[in-house]
Design a protein around this motif. Structure first.
Motif, PDB file in Angstrom:
ATOM      1  N   SER A 150      25.510 -51.510  28.345  1.00 41.19           N
ATOM      2  CA  SER A 150      26.687 -50.928  28.604  1.00 41.19           C
ATOM      3  C   SER A 150      27.310 -51.518  29.753  1.00 41.19           C
ATOM      4  O   SER A 150      26.609 -51.600  30.838  1.00 41.19           O
ATOM      5  CB  SER A 150      26.646 -49.367  28.863  1.00 41.19           C
ATOM      6  N   GLY A 151      28.655 -51.577  29.929  1.00 37.16           N
ATOM      7  CA  GLY A 151      29.169 -52.141  31.065  1.00 37.16           C
ATOM      8  C   GLY A 151      28.899 -51.101  32.282  1.00 37.16           C
ATOM      9  O   GLY A 151      28.756 -51.804  33.264  1.00 37.16           O
ATOM     10  N   GLN A 152      28.976 -50.159  32.004  1.00 35.13           N
ATOM     11  CA  GLN A 152      28.858 -48.918  33.229  1.00 35.13           C
ATOM     12  C   GLN A 152      27.614 -48.865  33.777  1.00 35.13           C
ATOM     13  O   GLN A 152      27.563 -48.586  35.130  1.00 35.13           O
ATOM     14  CB  GLN A 152      29.110 -47.518  32.591  1.00 35.13           C
ATOM     15  N   ARG A 153      26.675 -49.259  33.106  1.00 33.83           N
ATOM     16  CA  ARG A 153      25.246 -49.423  33.964  1.00 33.83           C
ATOM     17  C   ARG A 153      25.406 -50.338  35.178  1.00 33.83           C
ATOM     18  O   ARG A 153      24.979 -50.118  36.354  1.00 33.83           O
ATOM     19  CB  ARG A 153      24.287 -49.786  33.019  1.00 33.83           C
ATOM     20  N   GLN A 154      25.890 -51.559  34.930  1.00 34.84           N
ATOM     21  CA  GLN A 154      26.036 -52.495  36.043  1.00 34.84           C
ATOM     22  C   GLN A 154      26.845 -52.094  37.055  1.00 34.84           C
ATOM     23  O   GLN A 154      26.775 -52.416  38.444  1.00 34.84           O
ATOM     24  CB  GLN A 154      26.352 -53.982  35.390  1.00 34.84           C
ATOM     25  N   ASN A 155      27.981 -51.505  36.684  1.00 30.84           N
ATOM     26  CA  ASN A 155      29.135 -50.851  37.699  1.00 30.84           C
ATOM     27  C   ASN A 155      28.501 -49.718  38.413  1.00 30.84           C
ATOM     28  O   ASN A 155      28.572 -50.001  39.603  1.00 30.84           O
ATOM     29  CB  ASN A 155      30.149 -50.086  36.817  1.00 30.84           C
ATOM     30  N   ALA A 156      27.507 -49.079  37.958  1.00 27.52           N
ATOM     31  CA  ALA A 156      26.882 -48.126  38.408  1.00 27.52           C
ATOM     32  C   ALA A 156      25.906 -48.590  39.657  1.00 27.52           C
ATOM     33  O   ALA A 156      25.857 -48.151  40.727  1.00 27.52           O
ATOM     34  CB  ALA A 156      25.968 -47.129  37.768  1.00 27.52           C
ATOM     35  N   ILE A 157      25.005 -49.606  38.982  1.00 31.31           N
ATOM     36  CA  ILE A 157      24.182 -50.377  40.077  1.00 31.31           C
ATOM     37  C   ILE A 157      24.759 -50.985  41.250  1.00 31.31           C
ATOM     38  O   ILE A 157      24.551 -50.818  42.386  1.00 31.31           O
ATOM     39  CB  ILE A 157      23.247 -51.542  39.216  1.00 31.31           C
ATOM     40  N   ASP A 158      26.033 -51.763  40.912  1.00 31.93           N
ATOM     41  CA  ASP A 158      26.812 -52.339  41.919  1.00 31.93           C
ATOM     42  C   ASP A 158      27.148 -51.544  42.933  1.00 31.93           C
ATOM     43  O   ASP A 158      27.121 -51.761  44.270  1.00 31.93           O
ATOM     44  CB  ASP A 158      27.937 -53.127  41.341  1.00 31.93           C
ATOM     45  N   ALA A 159      27.678 -50.069  42.570  1.00 31.35           N
ATOM     46  CA  ALA A 159      28.476 -49.304  43.422  1.00 31.35           C
ATOM     47  C   ALA A 159      27.149 -48.646  44.454  1.00 31.35           C
ATOM     48  O   ALA A 159      27.415 -48.658  45.562  1.00 31.35           O
ATOM     49  CB  ALA A 159      29.019 -48.039  42.657  1.00 31.35           C
ATOM     50  N   LEU A 160      25.994 -48.435  43.426  1.00 29.97           N
ATOM     51  CA  LEU A 160      24.802 -47.754  44.453  1.00 29.97           C
ATOM     52  C   LEU A 160      24.326 -48.875  45.444  1.00 29.97           C
ATOM     53  O   LEU A 160      24.082 -48.400  46.795  1.00 29.97           O
ATOM     54  CB  LEU A 160      23.734 -47.230  43.671  1.00 29.97           C
ATOM     55  N   GLU A 161      24.092 -49.851  44.999  1.00 27.92           N
ATOM     56  CA  GLU A 161      23.742 -51.155  46.105  1.00 27.92           C
ATOM     57  C   GLU A 161      24.741 -51.286  47.134  1.00 27.92           C
ATOM     58  O   GLU A 161      24.077 -51.604  48.283  1.00 27.92           O
ATOM     59  CB  GLU A 161      23.547 -52.329  45.296  1.00 27.92           C
ATOM     60  N   ALA A 162      26.063 -51.103  46.699  1.00 27.80           N
ATOM     61  CA  ALA A 162      27.030 -51.425  47.928  1.00 27.80           C
ATOM     62  C   ALA A 162      27.031 -50.171  49.180  1.00 27.80           C
ATOM     63  O   ALA A 162      27.348 -50.602  50.231  1.00 27.80           O
ATOM     64  CB  ALA A 162      28.373 -51.455  47.376  1.00 27.80           C
ATOM     65  N   VAL A 163      26.428 -49.132  48.630  1.00 26.51           N
ATOM     66  CA  VAL A 163      26.327 -47.936  49.535  1.00 26.51           C
ATOM     67  C   VAL A 163      24.848 -47.884  50.173  1.00 26.51           C
ATOM     68  O   VAL A 163      24.638 -46.947  50.843  1.00 26.51           O
ATOM     69  CB  VAL A 163      26.872 -46.780  49.325  1.00 26.51           C
ATOM     70  N   GLY A 164      23.932 -48.738  49.870  1.00 20.27           N
ATOM     71  CA  GLY A 164      22.668 -48.807  50.350  1.00 20.27           C
ATOM     72  C   GLY A 164      21.631 -48.167  49.444  1.00 20.27           C
ATOM     73  O   GLY A 164      20.579 -47.720  50.096  1.00 20.27           O
ATOM     74  N   ILE A 165      21.997 -47.860  48.380  1.00 19.45           N
ATOM     75  CA  ILE A 165      20.998 -46.840  47.617  1.00 19.45           C
ATOM     76  C   ILE A 165      20.332 -47.921  46.465  1.00 19.45           C
ATOM     77  O   ILE A 165      21.052 -48.375  45.695  1.00 19.45           O
ATOM     78  CB  ILE A 165      21.807 -45.660  46.768  1.00 19.45           C
ATOM     79  N   ASP A 166      19.200 -47.713  46.413  1.00 23.25           N
ATOM     80  CA  ASP A 166      17.963 -48.555  45.757  1.00 23.25           C
ATOM     81  C   ASP A 166      17.694 -47.593  44.345  1.00 23.25           C
ATOM     82  O   ASP A 166      17.265 -46.587  44.266  1.00 23.25           O
ATOM     83  CB  ASP A 166      16.754 -49.093  46.432  1.00 23.25           C
ATOM     84  N   ILE A 167      18.154 -48.241  43.249  1.00 24.78           N
ATOM     85  CA  ILE A 167      17.983 -47.307  41.939  1.00 24.78           C
ATOM     86  C   ILE A 167      16.649 -47.338  41.481  1.00 24.78           C
ATOM     87  O   ILE A 167      16.220 -46.001  40.886  1.00 24.78           O
ATOM     88  CB  ILE A 167      18.655 -47.851  40.765  1.00 24.78           C
ATOM     89  N   ASN A 168      15.827 -47.913  41.936  1.00 23.00           N
ATOM     90  CA  ASN A 168      14.245 -47.973  41.672  1.00 23.00           C
ATOM     91  C   ASN A 168      13.517 -47.073  42.961  1.00 23.00           C
ATOM     92  O   ASN A 168      12.497 -46.391  42.460  1.00 23.00           O
ATOM     93  CB  ASN A 168      13.500 -49.151  41.509  1.00 23.00           C
ATOM     94  N   LYS A 169      14.075 -46.650  43.882  1.00 20.16           N
ATOM     95  CA  LYS A 169      13.291 -45.933  45.203  1.00 20.16           C
ATOM     96  C   LYS A 169      14.125 -44.544  45.384  1.00 20.16           C
ATOM     97  O   LYS A 169      13.501 -43.836  45.943  1.00 20.16           O
ATOM     98  CB  LYS A 169      13.202 -46.967  46.510  1.00 20.16           C
ATOM     99  N   ASP A 170      15.449 -44.790  45.561  1.00 21.58           N
ATOM    100  CA  ASP A 170      16.082 -43.593  46.115  1.00 21.58           C
ATOM    101  C   ASP A 170      16.560 -42.569  45.096  1.00 21.58           C
ATOM    102  O   ASP A 170      17.060 -41.422  45.899  1.00 21.58           O
ATOM    103  CB  ASP A 170      17.549 -44.326  46.859  1.00 21.58           C
ATOM    104  N   ILE A 171      16.756 -42.895  43.991  1.00 25.52           N
ATOM    105  CA  ILE A 171      17.351 -41.882  42.876  1.00 25.52           C
ATOM    106  C   ILE A 171      16.177 -42.098  41.602  1.00 25.52           C
ATOM    107  O   ILE A 171      15.614 -42.734  41.567  1.00 25.52           O
ATOM    108  CB  ILE A 171      18.676 -42.121  42.392  1.00 25.52           C
ATOM    109  N   GLN A 172      16.203 -40.810  41.017  1.00 28.20           N
ATOM    110  CA  GLN A 172      15.629 -40.732  39.517  1.00 28.20           C
ATOM    111  C   GLN A 172      16.746 -41.238  38.497  1.00 28.20           C
ATOM    112  O   GLN A 172      17.627 -40.159  38.343  1.00 28.20           O
ATOM    113  CB  GLN A 172      15.249 -39.569  39.293  1.00 28.20           C
ATOM    114  N   ALA A 173      16.546 -42.484  38.281  1.00 29.69           N
ATOM    115  CA  ALA A 173      17.636 -43.142  37.413  1.00 29.69           C
ATOM    116  C   ALA A 173      17.300 -42.836  35.881  1.00 29.69           C
ATOM    117  O   ALA A 173      16.228 -43.163  35.359  1.00 29.69           O
ATOM    118  CB  ALA A 173      17.790 -44.524  37.606  1.00 29.69           C
ATOM    119  N   GLU A 174      18.599 -42.273  35.188  1.00 28.72           N
ATOM    120  CA  GLU A 174      18.522 -42.024  33.658  1.00 28.72           C
ATOM    121  C   GLU A 174      18.910 -42.826  33.058  1.00 28.72           C
ATOM    122  O   GLU A 174      20.139 -43.815  33.633  1.00 28.72           O
ATOM    123  CB  GLU A 174      18.608 -40.640  33.521  1.00 28.72           C
TER     124      GLU A 174
END
Length: 325
Positions: A150-174
């Motif tokens: 899905s396109g939104q997945r990359q958008n979410a990753i881009d947004a999270l990384e832009a504010v310093g949040i690692d999807i593998n370490k900082d959140i429980q990503a579903e």
């Protein structure tokens, strides 16, 4: 017995001879969309309906398929499994340039643009009891970032990384489809979810209308500003909160977004792409009324956000009506 068999064979052959010319004249095309609660599915349905009204004139029969979204649609079009697909403008850009999911495959040289449709905003819906008021508050939370493809997945990753949040370490990503996220949020199984979608959206209305109180969080700030400066397909966006009276916001939501675009392959015949383009643009006012997300559309805006070369069939129409030289 033998005469009866021969007669049956002759009858079937005659019927096939009668049917074959009609079947040969009809071109069957499928438009890949997204989840049925998003805007892609009704958009594809609207386009198909317009073309099918003139099936006898064009010899085209269009159908719509609910899919996993942008990446799936682009790959399916490139593989010849779909003739058309709706994809986010950022995904179109990445496919054309051989980035993200197409890094190993390389540039998708046969990808062609037809037109862009509605703007889509990166939407972050969060439960009030989670304490999330903006994207920066997501650390330690259970967050749906969208299904692979899905396109939104990359958008979410881009947004999270832009504010310093690692999807593998900082959140429980579903990794759940956006169409299922609203019910999961209301059931307390996630704290928040991302959805890149045109507004108003049925899924967002569902999420903001349940017993669990939610808000639509801002996705903005210095980190996001840098993200927008880096990628040309992103732009600032505002979600009018009046569209979602159930959301516990006191002002409009600041975020960013992309555009939904209709894509096809260089291998799809010019006359097919021309017919679809012509029907949408010749019936532009009727098309705009089919969904509130199309409210701000103009014909000129529908030629923006296209990274892939425009298909010759679409280009022919745009030149005929003076939209392009």
């Amino acid at each position: 017995m033998k005469k009866g068999l021969l007669f049956s064979i002759a009858l079937v052959a005659a019927m096939m001879m009668c049917l074959s010319p009609a079947m040969a004249r009809t071109k069957f095309v499928t438009i890949g969309t997204g989840g049925i609660t998003g805007v892609y599915y009704p958009t594809g349905g609207a386009i198909a309906k317009m073309v099918n009204k003139k099936k006898k004139e064009y010899g085209i029969r269009a159908t719509v398929e609910s899919t996993g979204g942008s990446v799936f649609n682009i790959n399916a079009v490139m593989n010849g499994d779909l003739e058309f697909g709706i994809a986010q403008s950022d995904r179109q850009y990445q496919a054309v340039h051989g980035l993200a999911e197409w890094k190993d495959k390389g540039p998708q040289k046969d990808l062609r643009a037809v037109f862009s449709i509605h703007p889509e905003s990166v939407t972050l819906v969060a439960a009030i009891d989670s304490g999330v008021k903006s994207i920066k508050d997501l650390k330690g939370k259970k967050v749906n970032i969208g299904n692979p493809g899905s396109g939104q997945r990359q958008n979410a990753i881009d947004a999270l990384e832009a504010v310093g949040i690692d999807i593998n370490k900082d959140i429980q990503a579903e990794s759940i489809k956006a169409s299922e996220a609203a019910s999961l949020l209301q059931d307390g199984r996630i704290d928040a979810f991302f959805y890149t979608v045109g507004h108003p959206s049925g899924a967002i209305k569902e999420a903001t209308s349940g017993a669990r109180k939610v808000l639509i969080a801002d996705v903005a700030g210095p980190g996001i500003d840098k993200l927008l400066a880096k990628y040309p397909y992103y732009a600032k966006a505002i979600i009018p909160i009046k569209l979602y009276p159930g959301a516990k916001n006191d002002k409009d939501v600041q975020t960013f977004g992309v555009k939904a675009t209709l894509i096809t392959s260089a291998k799809v015949p010019d006359e097919v792409v021309y017919a679809i383009t012509k029907e949408v643009f010749d019936n532009f006012e009727a098309f705009k009324k089919l969904h509130p997300a199309y409210g701000t559309l103009t014909k000129e805006k529908m030629l923006e956000g296209l990274s892939a070369p425009i298909h010759p069939g679409a280009l022919k129409y745009y030149k005929e009506v003076g939209l392009m030289k």
